[in-house]
Design an enzyme around this catalytic site. Structure first.
Site, PDB file in Angstrom:
ATOM      1  N   HIS A   1     -10.259   2.928  -0.839  1.00  0.00           N
ATOM      2  CA  HIS A   1     -10.449   2.486   0.539  1.00  0.00           C
ATOM      3  C   HIS A   1     -11.290   1.215   0.491  1.00  0.00           C
ATOM      4  CE1 HIS A   1      -9.988   4.280   4.784  1.00  0.00           C
ATOM      5  NE2 HIS A   1      -8.813   4.178   4.203  1.00  0.00           N
TER       6      HIS A   1
ATOM      7  N   HIS B   1       0.819  -1.205   0.000  1.00  0.00           N
ATOM      8  CA  HIS B   1       0.000   0.000   0.000  1.00  0.00           C
ATOM      9  C   HIS B   1       0.860   1.264   0.000  1.00  0.00           C
ATOM     10  CE1 HIS B   1      -3.899   1.947   0.601  1.00  0.00           C
ATOM     11  NE2 HIS B   1      -3.329   2.746   1.474  1.00  0.00           N
TER      12      HIS B   1
END
Length: 729
Positions: free
Chosen positions: A91, A45
């Protein structure tokens, strides 16, 4: 110090090779806090370790690009001293685990990325993808995600003006929530994140730090399994009212010259913000964690460094400006704390309760983050599907009604009416059209913004699909009359350690790069979300594209609606009737197969420029690009939007009727004009195919010799599906 165990290394998502690299960098074993810092900084990430090799190949420059990838968001110059700052981020994992807070904090995070650079957010968009409507969790996820987006964006006073929402079984166990924010800044007052000035104060502002979101970045870098619900503690908790205060306080301080550098605390929180600022500036930081505002008792250094509590910023101030800044943040009832200072050590030294709890070299940690050349295999070419391989319907108008009411094409009014899309009073074009249009406050110009992806095309042929998603964004901006300037991308894929998934990623990146180059439409920011899998089942490759364009005269824009009677309808572009991977094939024939439509980028550019010039010159003000569902759906959408029907004539040289109506050939638009001849003549001079295919009027959509359907019947099905679905038991 207790010894780090192999189990702890695995729990932190580090491979054995990566841990050996940690040992080589430090010359010793890390303690737990240091292991946690390596873990999040080297997570997929934060480090983009599987993707950065390929992302470097994308075109990122143009004369109007002020700042491309590498900062919090991309920046483009729109003239008159104005700059647009924008980015899209995912998200996904948090929104599946806790849909309200996952979606809300996704919106909050992307807004911070934009206003940390000095821009006031002026528009939000979101691209949502859910599993099958009949799946047991889908309705719950839709409800929670939409409420989270609305709750955060509405409280911030930023209009949510556009986006998309689709459903597919591949997202049953891993939904996608991609949030995009567009902000407006002064081109000569932009803020960056590189720390500078040995001895300068490092300042923490915003909310207090809690234990929410710890290991959020690591969780977002792994695939799901049956125990995903247990990851609920890694989802952050948002407070939009605090973020509104933080926005205003930051912009007030930015009006002074006190800030040297500023960085939002997003994924990996205090760790990533401090390391990124120091690494970019070539400096060290000495930080006292006792000074970090904490909302929970007995927090450890590990917890403070890895917390992803929301609404926080880290900044470096000029010497002697601390009190000036403190007054501003305390006025807005926000925490303000000097937590450290810049040093020339190029080390991150963390102190807690009088002891040094971490001492890490910054550049080796940041710059030595792994970069993998993952093995990949090219996606096998799908077979072409000829028109003769697809059955013609008995009732094309009934097919049209079914298409416009299918989950992907049905109106998403139920969603966007929960968003405040008119706040700030500059929204010119509401959700539901090709692109949102937002006026630059106090001027006669506007920006247009869109979010687009066709995952079914990308799955069948990643390269052509990658080209198409960029072309689709390009068309949507042109269709409202905006000159496309730049894109942000959100690359949502499965597990990159599987060569076939990595091949999807590589193919899409190559296609995106080729399209951006051909269309002069650079990538200025973006986000990669990998490991979107559940129990080994990956999502469709979903490289969402957020596009932004400029409209010099906001009064010269087009709407995707019939607005008058007796006007000529003109089809721009070539229609061959491509049915492979079409919604017709999927929704009517029950077949998800075939090659997607090829994308001719020269035709996209020529046709898009031509249509935009017609709008800019005031010659047309009704236009709609043709995409999913083909010409028939585009005509139906214009009729439903305007409440006006049309009489359509099929040209003599058209392919079979169902292919002409529902084929998904690219580079096409429907335009409406008071006189088709002038438009067709202009197109001919430009070497563009243009045909008059009908006239607006009445309350029915009629295809000559084929059938008729009332606009009301189309509207009822189109507008009814989602509200009925969400209200059903």
């Amino acid at each position: 110090m207790s010894e780090i165990t192999p189990e702890q290394i695995a729990e932190h998502g580090l491979s054995e090779d990566e841990y050996q690299q940690v040992l080589a960098i430090l010359g010793r074993a890390p303690n737990l806090t240091e292991l946690g810092i390596f873990s999040v900084m080297w997570s997929e990430h934060c480090s983009y370790k599987s993707s950065k090799k390929w992302l470097k190949t994308l075109p990122t420059e143009a004369p109007w690009v002020i700042c491309g990838p590498g900062e919090n968001a991309g920046i483009i110059d729109i003239g008159d001293g104005h700059a647009i700052i924008f980015k899209m981020e995912s998200h996904n994992h948090p929104s599946f685990i806790e849909p309200y807070q996952g979606a809300a904090t996704g919106v909050g995070g992307i807004m911070r990325d934009v206003f940390t650079m000095g821009a006031r957010p002026i528009a939000n968009l979101n691209a949502l993808r859910f599993g099958r409507p009949e799946h047991a969790k889908t309705k719950h996820l839709v409800s929670g995600v939409v409420a989270g987006i609305a709750g955060y964006g509405n409280c911030m006073g930023v209009p949510t003006v556009g986006g998309e929402c689709e459903f597919h079984s591949s997202y049953d166990g891993n939904i996608l929530v991609n949030a995009m924010t567009v902000g407006l800044a002064e081109a000569d007052n932009i803020f960056y994140s590189a720390a500078a000035g040995i001895g300068n104060s490092v300042v923490y502002v915003g909310s207090k730090t809690g234990r929410d979101g710890i290991h959020g970045a690591t969780m977002a870098s792994t695939e799901f399994s049956e125990d995903s619900e247990a990851k609920r503690p890694t989802v952050q908790v948002g407070d939009p009212f605090t973020e509104k205060l933080l926005l205003e306080a930051c912009l007030e301080l930015m009006a002074t010259d006190a800030i040297v550098a500023i960085q939002d605390m997003g994924a990996a929180g205090l760790t990533s913000s401090s390391f990124e600022m120091a690494s970019k500036g070539g400096v060290g930081i000495d930080m006292d964690l006792d000074m970090v505002p904490q909302r929970e008792e007995n927090m450890t250094a590990y917890e403070m460094m890895l917390s992803e509590s929301q609404e926080r910023m880290l900044m470096v101030l000029k010497p002697g400006r601390e009190d000036e800044a403190r007054v501003i943040f305390e006025k807005w009832e926000l925490d303000f704390a000097i937590v450290g200072k810049l040093t020339d050590s190029k080390h991150m030294v963390l102190r807690h309760k009088g002891e040094i709890v971490a001492d890490l070299p910054i550049d080796p940690l940041a710059e030595a983050s792994p970069e993998y050349d993952r093995p990949w295999v090219e996606t096998p070419k799908a077979a072409e599907i000829s028109i003769d391989d697809v059955a013609a319907p008995n009732d094309p108008m009934a097919v049209l009604a079914k298409l416009v009411s299918c989950p992907d094409l049905a109106s998403k009014r139920w969603i966007w009416e929960q968003y405040d899309h008119m706040v700030m009073a500059d929204t010119v074009q509401r959700p539901g059209g090709d692109a949102a249009v937002v006026r630059i406050h106090g001027t006669g110009k506007a920006i247009a913004a869109t979010s687009d992806c066709s995952p079914r095309y990308c799955f069948a042929d990643p390269f052509e699909g990658g080209k198409q998603v960029v072309a689709e964004a390009w068309r949507n901006l042109n269709a409202v009359g905006a000159k496309p300037l730049a894109i942000t991308d959100n690359m949502n894929f499965g597990n990159p350690e599987r060569p076939e998934i990595m091949g999807q990623f590589v193919g899409c990146v190559k296609g995106i790069g080729e399209a951006c180059t051909a269309l002069d439409f650079p990538v200025v920011s973006g986000n990669v979300s990998l490991y979107n899998e559940t129990n080994g089942q990956g999502i469709l490759p979903t490289p969402t594209i957020g596009g932004v364009g400029l409209m010099a005269d906001v009064t010269r824009h087009a709407v995707a609606a019939f607005t008058g009677e007796g006007q000529d309808i003109v089809l721009i572009g070539d229609t061959l009737g491509h049915l492979g991977q079409s919604l017709y094939l999927r929704e009517i024939e029950g077949r998800e197969e075939g090659a997607p439509p090829p994308v001719n980028l020269a035709a996209e550019r020529k046709n898009g420029d031509f249509v935009r010039e017609l709008i800019e010159e005031g010659r047309i003000n009704q236009c709609h690009d043709i995409s999913g569902g083909g010409l028939g759906v585009a005509l139906a959408e214009m009729a439903m939007a305007g409440g006006i029907g049309a009489d359509i004539i099929v040209p003599d040289n058209a392919p079979a009727l169902h292919a002409w109506l529902f084929g998904e050939d690219q580079a096409r638009y429907v335009v409406v004009t008071d006189g088709a001849e002038a438009t067709i003549d202009a197109a001919a001079k430009a070497g563009i195919t243009a045909n008059k295919i009908g006239v607006t009027g009445g309350l029915k959509l009629t295809v000559e010799g084929i059938g008729t359907i009332s606009v009301t019947d189309l509207q009822n099905g189109h507008e009814g599906w989602l509200p009925e679905y969400m209200s059903s038991p």
